[in-house]
Scaffold this motif. Structure first.
Motif, mmCIF file in Angstrom:
data_model
loop_
_atom_site.group_PDB
_atom_site.id
_atom_site.type_symbol
_atom_site.label_atom_id
_atom_site.label_comp_id
_atom_site.label_asym_id
_atom_site.label_seq_id
_atom_site.Cartn_x
_atom_site.Cartn_y
_atom_site.Cartn_z
ATOM 1 N N LYS A 298 0.538 5.181 -6.536
ATOM 2 C CA LYS A 298 0.060 5.443 -5.192
ATOM 3 C C LYS A 298 1.153 6.070 -4.349
ATOM 4 O O LYS A 298 2.265 6.288 -4.819
ATOM 5 C CB LYS A 298 -0.434 4.159 -4.528
ATOM 6 C CG LYS A 298 0.678 3.159 -4.254
ATOM 7 C CD LYS A 298 0.176 2.001 -3.405
ATOM 8 C CE LYS A 298 1.360 1.214 -2.875
ATOM 9 N NZ LYS A 298 1.060 0.507 -1.680
ATOM 10 N N HIS A 299 0.822 6.347 -3.138
ATOM 11 C CA HIS A 299 1.777 6.833 -2.149
ATOM 12 C C HIS A 299 2.560 5.619 -1.634
ATOM 13 O O HIS A 299 1.986 4.557 -1.420
ATOM 14 C CB HIS A 299 0.993 7.485 -0.999
ATOM 15 C CG HIS A 299 1.860 7.986 0.082
ATOM 16 N ND1 HIS A 299 2.409 9.234 0.066
ATOM 17 C CD2 HIS A 299 2.300 7.400 1.209
ATOM 18 C CE1 HIS A 299 3.147 9.398 1.145
ATOM 19 N NE2 HIS A 299 3.098 8.303 1.862
ATOM 20 N N PHE A 300 3.860 5.781 -1.442
ATOM 21 C CA PHE A 300 4.702 4.670 -1.027
ATOM 22 C C PHE A 300 5.259 4.887 0.372
ATOM 23 O O PHE A 300 5.662 5.997 0.722
ATOM 24 C CB PHE A 300 5.887 4.498 -1.996
ATOM 25 C CG PHE A 300 5.461 4.185 -3.397
ATOM 26 C CD1 PHE A 300 5.101 2.902 -3.764
ATOM 27 C CD2 PHE A 300 5.422 5.195 -4.351
ATOM 28 C CE1 PHE A 300 4.712 2.617 -5.062
ATOM 29 C CE2 PHE A 300 5.035 4.912 -5.648
ATOM 30 C CZ PHE A 300 4.675 3.626 -6.005
ATOM 31 N N ASN A 301 5.303 3.820 1.152
ATOM 32 C CA ASN A 301 5.932 3.828 2.468
ATOM 33 C C ASN A 301 7.246 3.067 2.382
ATOM 34 O O ASN A 301 7.304 1.983 1.801
ATOM 35 C CB ASN A 301 5.031 3.150 3.514
ATOM 36 C CG ASN A 301 3.804 3.971 3.812
ATOM 37 O OD1 ASN A 301 3.860 5.188 3.930
ATOM 38 N ND2 ASN A 301 2.663 3.301 3.937
ATOM 39 N N TYR B 18 10.316 6.049 7.005
ATOM 40 C CA TYR B 18 10.452 5.723 8.422
ATOM 41 C C TYR B 18 11.844 5.122 8.601
ATOM 42 O O TYR B 18 12.481 4.700 7.636
ATOM 43 C CB TYR B 18 9.410 4.690 8.856
ATOM 44 C CG TYR B 18 7.989 5.093 8.571
ATOM 45 C CD1 TYR B 18 7.272 5.870 9.474
ATOM 46 C CD2 TYR B 18 7.354 4.680 7.399
ATOM 47 C CE1 TYR B 18 5.949 6.243 9.213
ATOM 48 C CE2 TYR B 18 6.038 5.048 7.127
ATOM 49 C CZ TYR B 18 5.345 5.822 8.035
ATOM 50 O OH TYR B 18 4.051 6.190 7.776
ATOM 51 N N SER B 19 12.284 5.048 9.833
ATOM 52 C CA SER B 19 13.540 4.360 10.123
ATOM 53 C C SER B 19 13.369 3.558 11.396
ATOM 54 O O SER B 19 12.532 3.879 12.245
ATOM 55 C CB SER B 19 14.695 5.361 10.267
ATOM 56 O OG SER B 19 14.509 6.187 11.395
ATOM 57 N N GLY C 52 -1.403 -2.985 12.520
ATOM 58 C CA GLY C 52 -1.709 -1.565 12.570
ATOM 59 C C GLY C 52 -0.566 -0.660 12.133
ATOM 60 O O GLY C 52 -0.735 0.552 12.032
ATOM 61 N N SER C 53 0.595 -1.251 11.875
ATOM 62 C CA SER C 53 1.723 -0.432 11.412
ATOM 63 C C SER C 53 1.512 -0.108 9.929
ATOM 64 O O SER C 53 0.750 -0.777 9.243
ATOM 65 C CB SER C 53 3.040 -1.162 11.634
ATOM 66 O OG SER C 53 3.074 -2.357 10.902
ATOM 67 N N PRO C 54 2.208 0.924 9.431
ATOM 68 C CA PRO C 54 2.046 1.265 8.010
ATOM 69 C C PRO C 54 2.454 0.090 7.124
ATOM 70 O O PRO C 54 3.433 -0.595 7.413
ATOM 71 C CB PRO C 54 3.017 2.435 7.807
ATOM 72 C CG PRO C 54 3.366 2.924 9.164
ATOM 73 C CD PRO C 54 3.153 1.790 10.116
ATOM 74 N N GLU C 55 1.693 -0.132 6.066
ATOM 75 C CA GLU C 55 2.080 -1.174 5.105
ATOM 76 C C GLU C 55 3.255 -0.646 4.303
ATOM 77 O O GLU C 55 3.177 0.431 3.694
ATOM 78 C CB GLU C 55 0.921 -1.538 4.180
ATOM 79 C CG GLU C 55 1.278 -2.701 3.287
ATOM 80 C CD GLU C 55 0.100 -3.237 2.505
ATOM 81 O OE1 GLU C 55 0.317 -3.565 1.320
ATOM 82 O OE2 GLU C 55 -1.002 -3.324 3.066
ATOM 83 N N TRP D 12 7.617 -8.554 7.147
ATOM 84 C CA TRP D 12 6.966 -7.270 6.931
ATOM 85 C C TRP D 12 5.621 -7.482 6.250
ATOM 86 O O TRP D 12 5.558 -8.168 5.223
ATOM 87 C CB TRP D 12 7.831 -6.368 6.043
ATOM 88 C CG TRP D 12 9.242 -6.232 6.485
ATOM 89 C CD1 TRP D 12 10.344 -6.727 5.859
ATOM 90 C CD2 TRP D 12 9.726 -5.568 7.652
ATOM 91 N NE1 TRP D 12 11.476 -6.406 6.558
ATOM 92 C CE2 TRP D 12 11.126 -5.685 7.666
ATOM 93 C CE3 TRP D 12 9.120 -4.866 8.690
ATOM 94 C CZ2 TRP D 12 11.924 -5.142 8.664
ATOM 95 C CZ3 TRP D 12 9.910 -4.322 9.689
ATOM 96 C CH2 TRP D 12 11.288 -4.464 9.674
ATOM 97 N N PRO D 13 4.567 -6.897 6.766
ATOM 98 C CA PRO D 13 3.267 -6.999 6.091
ATOM 99 C C PRO D 13 3.353 -6.430 4.673
ATOM 100 O O PRO D 13 4.031 -5.439 4.434
ATOM 101 C CB PRO D 13 2.343 -6.142 6.963
ATOM 102 C CG PRO D 13 3.018 -6.063 8.292
ATOM 103 C CD PRO D 13 4.495 -6.129 8.007
ATOM 104 N N GLY D 14 2.709 -7.078 3.732
ATOM 105 C CA GLY D 14 2.653 -6.581 2.364
ATOM 106 C C GLY D 14 3.804 -6.994 1.481
ATOM 107 O O GLY D 14 3.855 -6.632 0.320
#
Length: 164
Positions: free
Chosen positions: A4-7, A37-38, A77-80, A99-101
């Protein structure tokens, strides 16, 4: 982890230099597989001009960067996040938000190029050296077979990269 795509979130205290450089590098090198992100535990509110000059030196965009609070990424609502890396020792010693997830996390500590005292070329060189070191670590991470590693092996591999 599935294919998958990773954040990924890079964390530093001020979110003005190292984490900004890592964000830019990962977004470029991750070639769409990663969104980086940072953020900072105590963001300065500004991006260090030498960080932007270094991004330009690397041929990366200097647009859209801002100093953000890490709490923004723990809010609903922030990116997982799949990965969270601290890039400064001070942030690594702080109590992070939940952190979610439950992302894979590691400490990739780097000396603070903002702390270098000297001429403008010496300061710029410190930022460029930091960017090159971060680039090496990111390239090592991108070479990992992320989707075929179990969580514990992946955790161990990214921690090992931070010790290089």
């Amino acid at each position: 982890m599935s294919d998958k795509h990773f954040n990924i979130l890079f964390v530093c205290t001020g979110n003005s230099a190292r984490s900004i450089l890592a964000e830019g590098l990962m977004n470029q090198l991750g070639q769409g597989r990663f969104t980086a992100y940072s953020a900072g535990s105590h963001p300065t509110g500004t991006v260090n001009p030498f960080a932007l000059r270094t991004l330009a030196w690397l041929g990366l965009s200097t647009e859209g960067y801002r100093s953000k609070n890490w709490a923004d990424f723990a809010a609903p609502g922030s990116p997982e996040l799949d990965f969270v890396f601290t890039v400064c020792d001070k942030a690594a010693g702080e109590v992070c938000p939940v952190w979610p997830g439950q992302p894979v996390s590691a400490h990739w500590g780097m000396p603070d190029p903002s702390a270098v005292v000297g001429s403008e070329p010496q300061k710029l060189q410190a930022f460029q050296d930091t960017a090159i070191a971060l680039k090496r670590r990111i390239e090592l991470m991108l070479a990992l077979p992320i989707t075929s590693l179990d969580r514990m092996s992946l955790q161990q591999a990214v921690r090992h990269i931070g010790q290089q």
